[in-house]
Design an enzyme around this catalytic site. Structure first.
Site, PDB file in Angstrom:
ATOM      1  N   ALA A 107       4.989   4.691   4.181  1.00  0.00           N
ATOM      2  CA  ALA A 107       6.466   3.872   4.085  1.00  0.00           C
ATOM      3  C   ALA A 107       6.607   2.976   2.883  1.00  0.00           C
ATOM      4  CB  ALA A 107       6.753   3.000   5.107  1.00  0.00           C
ATOM      5  N   GLY A 108       5.441   2.139   2.626  1.00  0.00           N
ATOM      6  CA  GLY A 108       5.383   1.458   1.556  1.00  0.00           C
ATOM      7  C   GLY A 108       5.498   2.396   0.129  1.00  0.00           C
ATOM      8  N   TRP A 110       6.635   5.287  -0.127  1.00  0.00           N
ATOM      9  CA  TRP A 110       8.034   5.988  -0.174  1.00  0.00           C
ATOM     10  C   TRP A 110       9.042   5.085  -0.828  1.00  0.00           C
ATOM     11  CZ3 TRP A 110      13.298   4.821   1.728  1.00  0.00           C
ATOM     12  CH2 TRP A 110      13.982   5.699   1.919  1.00  0.00           C
ATOM     13  N   HIS A 111       9.055   3.876  -1.079  1.00  0.00           N
ATOM     14  CA  HIS A 111       9.852   3.136  -1.877  1.00  0.00           C
ATOM     15  C   HIS A 111       9.563   2.910  -3.263  1.00  0.00           C
ATOM     16  CE1 HIS A 111      10.652   1.307   2.387  1.00  0.00           C
ATOM     17  NE2 HIS A 111      11.694   1.223   1.906  1.00  0.00           N
ATOM     18  N   GLY A 112       8.093   3.396  -3.637  1.00  0.00           N
ATOM     19  CA  GLY A 112       7.810   3.303  -4.893  1.00  0.00           C
ATOM     20  C   GLY A 112       6.469   3.334  -5.280  1.00  0.00           C
TER      21      GLY A 112
END
Length: 208
Positions: A107-108, A110-112
């Site tokens: 999830a982390g 996924w943001h960059g």
């Protein structure tokens, strides 16, 4: 928010750190939830029914509940396509904790591709593991307990958003240090100039 996070380390104060952290907590929610609602409305105009993406997440009384309310489309996708295929919670506590860390590390990322995003994800994964071990991932029964847990959950989320917003780990650590250890200095001229009367009024209204 921009002025606060761009403050040089030697000029950072507790007031600037908390102003930036609270401002970003509100900015991100209204921006993200707002354009999600716009997408849902535009979809309905075109004949599509899209699911809700936010359900008052800052009212959550634990991080487990927060992730049932925040960015629900991503949470459901991670649950259905990562967490459950990895085994979910069906193979004992150790496997469950491992799966939570994997899911939130993804999830982390996924943001960059930045260490701040990865650590933000692992931070939330760790809090979820603690909640599961302690049995805190369920609704509180007593009103007083519920209020305390809601305040603690929001505080954890705010600290997490500092990691998420910071351009690098150094900035995040400086922010957290000044949020935890009191530095009585006020606002720098740059931050003070950016906090116009209009922006202050919007900030207070948003917080309310």
């Amino acid at each position: 928010v921009d002025a606060s996070f761009n403050t040089p380390a030697d000029q950072m104060t507790t007031a600037i750190a908390w102003l930036g952290a609270i401002g970003y907590t509100l900015q991100l929610y209204y921006d993200f939830s707002g354009y999600s609602d716009m997408a849902i409305g535009l979809g309905r105009m075109l004949g599509f029914t899209l699911p809700e993406n936010f359900a008052r997440p800052y009212s959550a009384a634990c991080i487990t509940e927060f992730w049932r309310r925040w960015h629900m489309s991503l949470s459901r996708w991670l649950r259905d396509y990562v967490y459950i295929p990895l085994g979910g919670n069906r193979h004992g506590s150790a496997t469950t904790y491992r799966n939570l860390w994997i899911v939130f590390a993804l999830a982390g990322l996924w943001h960059g591709a930045n260490w701040t995003f990865l650590i933000w994800g692992l931070f939330h994964g760790t809090v979820l593991v603690i909640e599961r071990r302690r049995g805190w991932g369920v609704a509180a029964a007593e009103p007083g307990q519920w209020l305390a847990r809601r305040a603690l959950t929001l505080l954890i989320v705010v600290f997490g958003w500092v990691l998420f917003r910071s351009p690098n780990l150094g900035t995040a650590l400086i922010f957290v240090q000044h949020m935890v250890i009191l530095d009585p200095g006020g606002l720098t001229d740059v931050v003070d100039a950016s906090l116009t009367n209009q922006r202050l009024a919007i900030l207070l209204l948003a917080a309310l």
